[in-house]
Design a protein around this motif. Structure first.
Motif, short mmCIF file in Angstrom:
data_model
loop_
_atom_site.label_atom_id
_atom_site.label_comp_id
_atom_site.label_asym_id
_atom_site.label_seq_id
_atom_site.Cartn_x
_atom_site.Cartn_y
_atom_site.Cartn_z
N GLN A 49 -93.19 40.69 -50.47
CA GLN A 49 -92.56 40.71 -51.79
C GLN A 49 -93.51 40.32 -52.92
O GLN A 49 -93.24 40.61 -54.09
CB GLN A 49 -91.32 39.80 -51.81
N ALA A 50 -94.61 39.67 -52.59
CA ALA A 50 -95.53 39.22 -53.64
C ALA A 50 -96.95 39.12 -53.10
O ALA A 50 -97.17 39.00 -51.90
CB ALA A 50 -95.08 37.86 -54.19
N ALA A 51 -97.90 39.16 -54.03
CA ALA A 51 -99.31 38.93 -53.72
C ALA A 51 -99.82 37.86 -54.69
O ALA A 51 -99.48 37.89 -55.88
CB ALA A 51 -100.11 40.21 -53.88
N VAL A 52 -100.58 36.92 -54.17
CA VAL A 52 -101.09 35.83 -54.99
C VAL A 52 -102.60 35.91 -55.09
O VAL A 52 -103.29 36.09 -54.08
CB VAL A 52 -100.67 34.46 -54.41
N PHE A 53 -103.10 35.77 -56.31
CA PHE A 53 -104.54 35.77 -56.58
C PHE A 53 -104.85 34.46 -57.29
O PHE A 53 -104.29 34.18 -58.35
CB PHE A 53 -104.91 36.97 -57.44
N SER A 54 -105.71 33.63 -56.70
CA SER A 54 -105.83 32.26 -57.19
C SER A 54 -107.25 31.85 -57.52
O SER A 54 -108.23 32.47 -57.09
CB SER A 54 -105.25 31.28 -56.16
N SER A 55 -107.33 30.79 -58.31
CA SER A 55 -108.58 30.08 -58.55
C SER A 55 -108.22 28.60 -58.65
O SER A 55 -107.05 28.23 -58.59
CB SER A 55 -109.27 30.56 -59.82
N ARG A 56 -109.23 27.76 -58.84
CA ARG A 56 -108.99 26.32 -58.89
C ARG A 56 -109.64 25.70 -60.12
O ARG A 56 -110.65 26.19 -60.61
CB ARG A 56 -109.48 25.64 -57.61
N VAL A 57 -109.03 24.60 -60.56
CA VAL A 57 -109.54 23.85 -61.69
C VAL A 57 -109.85 22.43 -61.21
O VAL A 57 -109.12 21.87 -60.38
CB VAL A 57 -108.52 23.84 -62.86
N TYR A 58 -110.91 21.85 -61.73
CA TYR A 58 -111.33 20.53 -61.28
C TYR A 58 -110.32 19.45 -61.67
O TYR A 58 -109.79 19.43 -62.78
CB TYR A 58 -112.70 20.15 -61.87
N ILE A 82 -109.48 34.83 -62.23
CA ILE A 82 -108.55 35.42 -61.27
C ILE A 82 -108.58 36.94 -61.32
O ILE A 82 -108.20 37.55 -62.31
CB ILE A 82 -107.11 34.91 -61.51
N ALA A 83 -109.05 37.56 -60.24
CA ALA A 83 -108.93 39.01 -60.00
C ALA A 83 -109.24 39.83 -61.25
O ALA A 83 -108.40 40.57 -61.74
CB ALA A 83 -107.53 39.33 -59.48
N TYR A 84 -110.47 39.72 -61.72
CA TYR A 84 -110.89 40.47 -62.91
C TYR A 84 -110.62 41.96 -62.72
O TYR A 84 -110.94 42.55 -61.68
CB TYR A 84 -112.39 40.25 -63.17
N GLY A 85 -109.98 42.56 -63.72
CA GLY A 85 -109.69 43.99 -63.68
C GLY A 85 -108.37 44.34 -63.04
O GLY A 85 -107.99 45.52 -63.00
#
Length: 277
Positions: A49-58, A82-85
């Motif tokens: 049902q969903a796709a997650v594209f992640s990054s992290r912050v300090y 996060i997932a450029y483009g």
């Protein structure tokens, strides 16, 4: 063949067509560098049902208002990674306490600064939306945080029109210790908080708290809805894009086909949702 021109005579040109984006909700997620639980919890909820594209912050891991507020300085850069483009349908920020301290609207604006006019959520905004969705007014709070973080949590919840008859705190000083809290400790704490509280729901705060797997058991034991940060934010992210999160076995919020209460307009002005009755 030693040159590009020579190689071109060997290379066979092929044709291709462009396929559409995968047909599921695309969630852009900014997590904390100290979070050990959110990613694993959402992996259980996603399905097709969903796709997650992640990054992290300090984040320093210090559970103080000052340290939580400093997280704001890295949110825009983390979102931009996060997932450029690839277009996202909704942005999410994975920290309940930082959303309380920084402010819900500011978090939404930082998340979507370079993301055009898409909605945004965080666990604190999502939890309040979930309470209204379930028709819950009197909320018991299980908090792992120290007093300096619990006070604004309590104040903002009551200012939003909810009652907090009982709030229990573990008083943990480091975010990385929250993920180590045992199931037995949570159940023992709820046995102290809930029997005489006369509440409509219990909120178990923090994306690092490993409670998602136990929500159904807790609901069955105490007979009231259990909302945790990770269940609320996934439900709300889906909701903001017009979809219904369906995750049987993870509590009432994630296993409701329709809202039993009047619904929910996303506020495009602030990139966050305001649920009204």
């Amino acid at each position: 063949m030693n040159t590009v021109e020579e190689f071109k005579s060997f290379e066979i040109p092929l044709e291709y067509t462009l396929a559409p984006r995968i047909d599921r909700c695309h969630i852009g997620l900014v997590q904390l560098s100290t979070d050990h639980s959110l990613e694993m919890d959402w992996a259980k909820l996603l399905g097709t049902q969903a796709a997650v594209f992640s990054s992290r912050v300090y984040y320093s891991s210090e559970m103080t208002p000052e340290a939580l507020d400093r997280i704001a300085t890295g949110i825009v850069d983390a979102s931009d990674l996060i997932a450029y483009g690839l277009d996202m349908d909704v942005m999410a920020f994975g920290c309940t306490s930082a959303s309380i301290i920084i402010g819900e609207e500011k978090v939404a604006n930082l998340l979507t600064q370079h993301r055009n006019d898409i909605p945004a959520t965080n666990p604190w905004t999502a939890a309040q939306a979930a309470f209204r969705h379930l028709g819950a007014r009197r909320i018991a709070v299980f908090s792992p945080y120290p007093t300096e973080v619990n006070l604004p949590l309590y104040q903002q919840l009551t200012n939003a029109g909810f009652e907090v008859p009982v709030l229990g705190s573990l008083g943990i000083q480091k975010d990385t210790d929250i993920t180590k809290v045992s199931k037995e400790s949570m159940l023992d704490a709820l046995e102290k908080l809930l029997p005489n509280a006369e509440v409509d729901a219990v909120f178990m705060s923090c994306t690092n708290l490993r409670v998602l797997d136990h929500i159904q058991e807790i609901e069955d034991r105490f007979g009231i809805p259990v909302i945790c940060s990770n269940s609320a934010m996934f439900w709300h992210a889906m909701h903001l894009t017009g979809r219904i999160a369906s995750c049987p076995g993870y509590g009432r919020l994630l296993n409701m086909e329709e809202s039993p209460y009047p619904h929910v307009e996303a506020s495009t002005a602030s990139n966050s949702a305001a649920l009204t009755e």
